[in-house]
Write an enzyme that holds these catalytic residues in place. Sequence first.
Site, short mmCIF file in Angstrom:
data_model
loop_
_atom_site.label_atom_id
_atom_site.label_comp_id
_atom_site.label_asym_id
_atom_site.label_seq_id
_atom_site.Cartn_x
_atom_site.Cartn_y
_atom_site.Cartn_z
N ASP A 132 -12.52 -8.40 13.14
CA ASP A 132 -11.28 -9.15 13.04
C ASP A 132 -10.17 -8.73 14.24
O ASP A 132 -10.61 -7.92 15.04
CB ASP A 132 -10.52 -9.11 11.70
CG ASP A 132 -9.85 -7.46 11.40
OD1 ASP A 132 -10.30 -6.73 12.32
OD2 ASP A 132 -9.21 -7.36 10.50
N ASP A 435 -9.83 -5.73 7.41
CA ASP A 435 -8.66 -4.89 6.93
C ASP A 435 -8.12 -5.41 5.49
O ASP A 435 -7.70 -4.67 4.63
CB ASP A 435 -7.65 -4.59 7.84
CG ASP A 435 -7.33 -5.90 8.38
OD1 ASP A 435 -7.59 -6.91 8.06
OD2 ASP A 435 -5.98 -5.67 9.23
N ASP A 439 -11.18 -10.10 3.93
CA ASP A 439 -12.14 -9.73 4.54
C ASP A 439 -13.27 -9.34 3.57
O ASP A 439 -14.50 -9.32 3.71
CB ASP A 439 -12.01 -8.72 5.49
CG ASP A 439 -10.87 -9.23 6.53
OD1 ASP A 439 -11.02 -10.52 7.10
OD2 ASP A 439 -10.04 -8.26 7.05
N1 LIG Z 1 3.49 -12.77 5.90
C1 LIG Z 1 3.18 -14.13 6.30
N2 LIG Z 1 3.72 -15.25 5.95
C2 LIG Z 1 3.56 -16.25 6.47
N3 LIG Z 1 2.26 -16.40 7.30
C3 LIG Z 1 1.60 -15.54 7.75
C4 LIG Z 1 2.14 -14.08 7.21
N4 LIG Z 1 1.09 -13.24 7.98
C5 LIG Z 1 0.31 -13.96 8.64
N5 LIG Z 1 0.76 -15.35 8.37
C6 LIG Z 1 -0.27 -16.51 9.14
O1 LIG Z 1 -1.39 -16.26 8.88
C7 LIG Z 1 -2.30 -16.14 9.79
C8 LIG Z 1 -3.24 -15.01 9.53
O2 LIG Z 1 -3.97 -15.29 8.44
P1 LIG Z 1 -4.91 -13.94 7.82
O3 LIG Z 1 -4.23 -12.93 7.21
O4 LIG Z 1 -5.92 -14.89 6.82
O5 LIG Z 1 -5.71 -13.78 9.08
P2 LIG Z 1 -6.58 -12.46 9.29
O6 LIG Z 1 -7.88 -12.93 9.18
O7 LIG Z 1 -6.29 -11.28 8.41
O8 LIG Z 1 -6.33 -12.30 10.80
P3 LIG Z 1 -6.53 -11.33 11.63
O9 LIG Z 1 -7.84 -11.25 12.22
O10 LIG Z 1 -5.36 -11.17 12.57
O11 LIG Z 1 -6.42 -9.91 10.89
C9 LIG Z 1 -1.10 -15.70 11.21
O12 LIG Z 1 -1.69 -16.29 12.21
C10 LIG Z 1 -0.25 -16.34 10.70
O13 LIG Z 1 0.03 -17.66 11.15
CA LIG Z 2 -7.31 -9.16 8.86
#
Ligand SMILES: Nc1ncnc2c1ncn2[C@@H]1O[C@H](COP(=O)(O)OP(=O)(O)OP(=O)(O)O)[C@@H](O)[C@H]1O
Ligand SMILES: [Ca+2]
Length: 714
Positions: A132, A435, A439
């Site tokens: 990720d 993390d 995931d």
């Molecule tokens: N606290 C929040 N409030 C609103 N939108 C959010 C918040 N945190 C993340 N986002 C949105 O959600 C997206 C990330 O989504 P997600 O958490 O599902 O990703 P992830 O798979 O954990 O990503 P990464 O690979 O970056 O860890 C971000 O690009 C952002 O646009």
């Molecule tokens: Ca993540």
Amino acid sequence: MMSSICHDLDEQTPLQARLNKLTSSIGKVGLTVAVLVLAVLMIRYFTGNTRDDNGRKEYVGSQTKVSDVLDSVVGIIAAAVTIVVVAIPEGLPLAVTLTLAYSMKRMMKDNAMVRKLSACETMGSATTICTDKTGTLTLNQMKVTEFWLGKETIGDNALTEIESEVYQLLQEGVALNTTGTINKLHATSVPEITGSPTEKAILSWAQMDLGMNINETREKLEIIHVETFSSEKKRSGVLMRKNNEKVTHTHWKGAAEMILAMCSNYYDRNGALKSLNEEEKVQLGAIIHSMASKSLRCIAFAHKTVAEDNGQASEKLQESGLTLLGLVGLKDPCRPGVRTAVESCKSAGVNVKMITGDNVHTARAIAIECGILNPEQDMQNGAVVEGVQFRNYSPEERMAKIDNILVMARSSPFDKLLMVQCLKEKGHVVAVTGDGTNDAPALKEADIGLSMGIQGTEVAKESSDIVILDDNFSSVVTVLRWGRCVYSSIQKFIQFQLTVNVAALAINFVAAISSGKVPLTAVQLLWVNLIMDTLGALALATEQPSSDLMEKTPVGRSEPLITKIMWRNLLAQALYQVAILLTLQFKGKAMFGVDEKIKNTLIFNTFVLCQVFNEFNARKLEKKNIFKGIHKNKLFLAIIGITIILQVIMVELLKKFASTERLNWEQWGACIGIAVLSWPIGCLVKCIPVSSKQLMDPKNTATNQLSFSFTQPR
Ligand SMILES: Nc1ncnc2c1ncn2[C@@H]1O[C@H](COP(=O)(O)OP(=O)(O)OP(=O)(O)O)[C@@H](O)[C@H]1O
Ligand SMILES: [Ca+2]
């Protein structure tokens, strides 16, 4: 999601599956040999074809005492049972456990905590790493670096000029639509901000740069309903009411392009409410694109007011016709050293894929920065996809495209899982890093799940096999190196052990068939068994990873555990040992001018010493210099020393127990001389070319026909 986390497949790791196959096929061979030896010895005994030490027939029909018959029969059965014991590589699980336990301890020092032992060995055959983005490739230290109001960017010095109505709405959105908190102990101290890195960055920006008063705003408002952030929708929202007002306010905050799609109005720089037409939507889209291309995470804020129906507030958050309040861009710098780590994965033949929930352009920019993607690669040549696209492919399409995909953006937890499933189906051995709770299904499904120790959620850690304590992608590469070390240690051990197996079986079999007596007694064979199982495992399992481990291509799921190279080394040594020992068996008495007992001791001693010297050969499967780095492996040297000392004791002192006779200096010299020859033989045999990629590489077919080729047991 919980259901996909919970279904725990009782799958074996690739290596375990192979070891089981190997053990059972060796066991079968051993059993067959033992049964044959048993039958031959029995027949010879009962047909009167065996003679005792004084040259008398042992079995003379009914004249033989029952106790003598019983003694002989028990002796024969013991010989057969010993063959089975020697043949079955019961040391294999022990060697594997030892190797794993040792490397687990060492990996802890390299910032990797192993939760499931078998994960280390599986990592050795990994062909794909799905990582990720946030926190693993980047530092996870976000900071708001851009702010757009409508179609205009607001510089640092103009922040205070924001029109008060818009400022007020933004302040309400930021303050209430968050899971973070701000604690300010004293008026002058730096406030302590908690929450996810994204939340922290936004709160800190609002409080420090915009001068908003978050906690005060919270007190004035009443929250009716909260929609927490979800990885599927990529947004969070609140429904609230100001004291005594007859209207409710919906506030959304989330992935910029997704929030934009829900909007039909926007505030411009001067605070004027304007309706959003198609052209302006495209323009705002371009603004998001340009921020994302600079590797910024884009978040949008939107708002809508709804009048209450005769005092009855609806519990539902509005999802359309919203007004865009602003766009922010959050910078999250790449970790130093990630580029080199990605490089070393690539040179080790391991594919690195990035799976993220972030915007495509952000994902692409970061991927280029980390060296996962070339600047020319993008959606056109299938290297970058979005989660929805991937989800909507037909299964065949997905299988066809998956190898090309290097970046998957805006992925949901399901997309991550789907990706891992497809890769596994294609025969890849997949490592996944993650993390978040989102995931967890992918971490569970992966052959090796790696979670992050600092930022990782408990759910992610629970679902993983290895916890990376410093959250750094470079540590993932260290785990890869250790995994390969484990794999090659196990291979070394198998080669060493099989040599003994083949030699011991062959000698006992041939001798039993031809003379009716086994030269190696039960005690002797069990001692050999001890050397090769326990001590051998300890000696060969504790090698440090060497640099050439990362030069090879991954073994994957398909490559046989015993490679052609190993067969070559193993058979050469076994042939040599069998030839020498059979010569001793049949010609030894005449050559040395000794009696049967001393001859048998000579055979036993030579056999054990051959194993000791061959243990050095086993250190390197391909390289000719078998002594490289030996001074670093103190345990190896100690075990060789202990083995030799014990052998001297067996031969010189434990006459009765081991059925040995004392040997003189010349006889010792002869035994050592014969055993030392296994070094030059090992070296010479490594000159015989063996193609490791016989099936895959058509260019090599000409040389293959000349080279050694053995059929492997499957
Ligand atoms: N606290 C929040 N409030 C609103 N939108 C959010 C918040 N945190 C993340 N986002 C949105 O959600 C997206 C990330 O989504 P997600 O958490 O599902 O990703 P992830 O798979 O954990 O990503 P990464 O690979 O970056 O860890 C971000 O690009 C952002 O646009
Ligand atoms: Ca993540």
